[in-house]
Design a protein around this motif. Structure first.
Motif, PDB file in Angstrom:
ATOM      1  N   UNK A  16       8.599 -14.936  46.570  1.00 58.12           N
ATOM      2  CA  UNK A  16       7.588 -13.973  47.009  1.00 58.12           C
ATOM      3  C   UNK A  16       7.913 -12.566  46.510  1.00 58.12           C
ATOM      4  N   UNK A  17       9.204 -12.195  46.521  1.00 57.72           N
ATOM      5  CA  UNK A  17       9.629 -10.870  46.055  1.00 57.72           C
ATOM      6  C   UNK A  17       9.361 -10.708  44.568  1.00 57.72           C
ATOM      7  N   UNK A  18       9.657 -11.760  43.788  1.00 56.43           N
ATOM      8  CA  UNK A  18       9.419 -11.696  42.341  1.00 56.43           C
ATOM      9  C   UNK A  18       7.928 -11.596  42.041  1.00 56.43           C
ATOM     10  N   UNK A  19       7.129 -12.347  42.772  1.00 60.15           N
ATOM     11  CA  UNK A  19       5.679 -12.301  42.571  1.00 60.15           C
ATOM     12  C   UNK A  19       5.121 -10.922  42.918  1.00 60.15           C
ATOM     13  N   UNK A  20       5.686 -10.332  43.998  1.00 59.38           N
ATOM     14  CA  UNK A  20       5.231  -9.000  44.396  1.00 59.38           C
ATOM     15  C   UNK A  20       5.547  -7.966  43.319  1.00 59.38           C
ATOM     16  N   UNK A  21       6.749  -8.103  42.737  1.00 61.38           N
ATOM     17  CA  UNK A  21       7.139  -7.171  41.677  1.00 61.38           C
ATOM     18  C   UNK A  21       6.240  -7.323  40.454  1.00 61.38           C
ATOM     19  N   UNK A  22       5.942  -8.571  40.085  1.00 60.87           N
ATOM     20  CA  UNK A  22       5.053  -8.809  38.949  1.00 60.87           C
ATOM     21  C   UNK A  22       3.677  -8.224  39.208  1.00 60.87           C
ATOM     22  N   UNK A  23       3.181  -8.429  40.443  1.00 52.66           N
ATOM     23  CA  UNK A  23       1.880  -7.908  40.820  1.00 52.66           C
ATOM     24  C   UNK A  23       1.868  -6.378  40.759  1.00 52.66           C
ATOM     25  N   UNK A  24       2.963  -5.757  41.194  1.00 51.21           N
ATOM     26  CA  UNK A  24       3.076  -4.297  41.182  1.00 51.21           C
ATOM     27  C   UNK A  24       3.067  -3.768  39.744  1.00 51.21           C
ATOM     28  N   UNK A  25       3.794  -4.482  38.847  1.00 47.90           N
ATOM     29  CA  UNK A  25       3.817  -4.064  37.451  1.00 47.90           C
ATOM     30  C   UNK A  25       2.427  -4.164  36.821  1.00 47.90           C
ATOM     31  N   UNK A  26       1.733  -5.252  37.142  1.00 50.06           N
ATOM     32  CA  UNK A  26       0.386  -5.436  36.614  1.00 50.06           C
ATOM     33  C   UNK A  26      -0.550  -4.342  37.099  1.00 50.06           C
ATOM     34  N   UNK A  27      -0.401  -3.979  38.363  1.00 44.87           N
ATOM     35  CA  UNK A  27      -1.245  -2.921  38.915  1.00 44.87           C
ATOM     36  C   UNK A  27      -0.971  -1.578  38.231  1.00 44.87           C
ATOM     37  N   UNK A  28       0.334  -1.292  37.977  1.00 44.61           N
ATOM     38  CA  UNK A  28       0.687  -0.043  37.305  1.00 44.61           C
ATOM     39  C   UNK A  28       0.120   0.006  35.887  1.00 44.61           C
ATOM     40  N   UNK A  31      -3.553   0.590  36.078  1.00 45.92           N
ATOM     41  CA  UNK A  31      -3.829   1.992  36.419  1.00 45.92           C
ATOM     42  C   UNK A  31      -3.605   2.903  35.212  1.00 45.92           C
ATOM     43  N   UNK A  32      -2.546   2.603  34.447  1.00 49.33           N
ATOM     44  CA  UNK A  32      -2.254   3.399  33.242  1.00 49.33           C
ATOM     45  C   UNK A  32      -3.379   3.257  32.217  1.00 49.33           C
ATOM     46  N   UNK A  33      -3.895   1.999  32.084  1.00 44.34           N
ATOM     47  CA  UNK A  33      -4.999   1.785  31.146  1.00 44.34           C
ATOM     48  C   UNK A  33      -6.244   2.551  31.579  1.00 44.34           C
ATOM     49  N   UNK A  34      -6.494   2.533  32.896  1.00 43.57           N
ATOM     50  CA  UNK A  34      -7.664   3.259  33.425  1.00 43.57           C
ATOM     51  C   UNK A  34      -7.526   4.757  33.159  1.00 43.57           C
ATOM     52  N   UNK A  35      -6.314   5.296  33.426  1.00 51.14           N
ATOM     53  CA  UNK A  35      -6.080   6.722  33.225  1.00 51.14           C
ATOM     54  C   UNK A  35      -6.185   7.095  31.743  1.00 51.14           C
ATOM     55  N   UNK A  36      -5.649   6.213  30.885  1.00 53.69           N
ATOM     56  CA  UNK A  36      -5.725   6.467  29.444  1.00 53.69           C
ATOM     57  C   UNK A  36      -7.179   6.450  28.967  1.00 53.69           C
ATOM     58  N   UNK A  37      -7.949   5.511  29.497  1.00 49.71           N
ATOM     59  CA  UNK A  37      -9.362   5.440  29.137  1.00 49.71           C
ATOM     60  C   UNK A  37     -10.104   6.692  29.588  1.00 49.71           C
ATOM     61  N   UNK A  38      -9.749   7.203  30.781  1.00 48.91           N
ATOM     62  CA  UNK A  38     -10.373   8.420  31.291  1.00 48.91           C
ATOM     63  C   UNK A  38     -10.020   9.616  30.412  1.00 48.91           C
ATOM     64  N   UNK A  39      -8.727   9.679  29.988  1.00 52.86           N
ATOM     65  CA  UNK A  39      -8.311  10.779  29.120  1.00 52.86           C
ATOM     66  C   UNK A  39      -9.055  10.742  27.790  1.00 52.86           C
TER      67      UNK A  39
END
Length: 345
Positions: A16-28, A31-39
Motif C-alpha cells: 500500500x505504501x509503494x502504491x501510494x508513493x507511485x500515485x503521488x509521483x503520478x499526481x506530481x 500537475x507539472x504537465x498542467x503547469x507547463x501547459x499553462x505557462x
C-alpha cells in the motif's frame, strides 16, 4: 519469528505504501504537465499580444511617416510662407512620431526598434534637407575682416582670447557659411557661445572644432557634430535628435529625444535622452546623467517638449555588440565620484 499472518499484514502495508508513493509521483507529474501547459499558453498569449501591438505600431508609424514625407514633398515650388508653415507642421509631427516610438519600446524587439529608428532618422534628415532647400539662408564667402564688421558678423562669444579682443579676432577670415548660419566650424582654442535668440529652434552644425569650449543655450531643432577633437560642448534641450560623428577625447552634455553616435572614442557624455542612445563603431565612450545648468534651462525644456522626468541616459544600444548576455565593452557608466558637477566658474 513472525507468524504467517503478521508477514502477510506487513507485506500488505508495504504494498500500500509503494502504491501510494507511485500515485503521488503520478499526481506530481500530472500537475507539472498542467503547469507547463499553462505557462506555454500564457507565453503564446503574451507573444500574440506583443505581435498585435507590433503590427499596430508599424501600421500607425508607417502611415504617419508616409504622410509627413508627402507633406515635405509638397514644399517643392511653394512660396516661403507656405514652406515655413508646412515645415513647422512636419517638425511637430516628426517629434510626435519620435514620442510614439519611445512609448512603444517596451514591446518592440531590438530588430524592430532599429528598423523604426532608422526610418525616423531618414525622415529627420529629409526634414533638414527640405528646410535647407526651401528656406535657404544667406551664405557668407571667405573674405578679409574689417574692424567695423567684426562686431556684427562674428558668430562667437565675447570671451576674451589670449592677447586681448574676442575669440573671433584671433582669426583673419570669416568662418564658413554653415557656421555663419547657426553653428561653428574650423576653429581651434576658442570659447564659443550661441544664445537662445540666435538658435531659435534651428538645426545647429558643429564641425572641425579642436580644443574649443562651446555653449549652446536655448532649444535647437537638431544638432550635428562632426570632427570634434578635445572639446567641451554643452547644449540646451534639443527637440529631436543629436548626431555625432568622428568625435574624440571630448566632453559633451546635452538633453535630446534621440542620440546617435558614430566613430567616437574616449568621450564622456552627460546625457538626458527620452528614447535610447545608440552608438556604432565607438569605443571608450562613457555616460552619466545630464548635469549642466543655466538660467533659462527649464524654459528651454518646455520649448523643446522633452519629458523632464524621463531620462534613459544609461540605456545604450551598441550596434556592434548584438549579444545581450554580456555588456558591450565599448561604453561604460561614469562612476558617481568621477562625474563632473561644476561646469562654469
Amino acid at each position: 519469528m513472525y507468524s504467517a499472518a503478521e508477514v502477510s499484514e506487513e507485506t500488505g502495508f508495504a504494498g500500500e505504501s509503494a502504491a501510494a508513493k507511485i500515485q503521488e509521483r503520478l499526481q506530481r507529474r500530472n500537475q507539472a504537465r498542467i503547469e507547463d501547459a499553462e505557462r506555454r499558453k500564457e507565453a503564446k498569449a503574451s507573444q500574440s499580444v506583443a505581435e498585435e501591438k507590433g503590427e499596430y505600431f508599424f501600421s500607425t508609424f508607417n502611415k504617419e511617416r508616409a504622410s509627413i514625407e508627402e507633406l515635405l514633398s509638397s514644399c517643392s515650388g511653394a512660396d516661403r510662407a507656405v514652406v515655413t508653415q508646412k515645415l513647422d507642421e512636419a517638425a511637430a509631427r516628426t517629434q510626435q512620431l519620435q514620442k510614439f516610438l519611445n512609448d512603444s519600446l517596451l514591446f518592440l524587439t531590438q530588430y524592430n526598434q532599429r528598423q523604426a529608428q532608422a526610418a525616423l532618422l531618414k525622415l529627420q534628415t529629409s526634414l533638414a534637407e527640405t528646410r535647407e532647400e526651401g528656406l535657404p539662408k544667406k551664405k557668407f564667402a571667405f573674405r578679409a575682416r574689417t574692424k567695423a564688421k567684426d562686431k556684427v558678423s562674428a558668430p562667437v562669444s565675447d570671451t576674451p582670447a589670449p592677447g586681448g579682443g574676442t575669440p573671433a579676432d584671433a582669426g583673419g577670415t570669416e568662418v564658413d557659411g554653415a557656421a555663419a548660419q547657426c553653428g561653428f566650424s574650423n576653429m581651434d582654442n576658442m570659447h564659443l557661445t550661441k544664445t537662445a535668440e540666435e538658435i531659435e529652434r534651428q538645426d545647429v552644425l558643429l564641425t572641425h572644432l579642436t580644443n574649443c569650449k562651446v555653449r549652446l543655450m536655448g532649444s535647437p531643432s537638431t544638432v550635428h557634430m562632426k570632427h570634434i577633437d578635445s572639446c567641451e560642448i554643452l547644449c540646451g534641450p534639443v527637440s529631436s535628435s543629436v548626431f555625432i560623428d568622428q568625435c574624440r577625447n571630448s566632453t559633451l552634455a546635452l538633453p535630446c529625444q534621440q542620440l546617435r553616435t558614430h566613430n567616437t572614442t574616449d568621450t564622456q557624455v552627460y546625457l538626458h535622452v527620452t528614447s535610447r542612445a545608440i552608438i556604432e563603431d565607438c569605443r571608450g565612450v562613457s555616460f552619466a546623467p545630464f548635469s549642466w545648468s543655466y538660467p533659462t534651462l527649464e524654459e528651454d525644456f518646455t520649448v523643446s517638449g522633452l519629458d523632464r522626468d524621463q531620462n534613459n541616459w544609461s540605456q545604450v544600444d551598441d550596434f556592434n555588440w548584438l549579444t545581450t548576455e554580456t555588456p558591450s565593452p565599448n561604453w561604460t557608466v561614469i562612476p558617481e565620484e568621477d562625474r563632473k558637477t561644476t561646469w562654469d566658474p
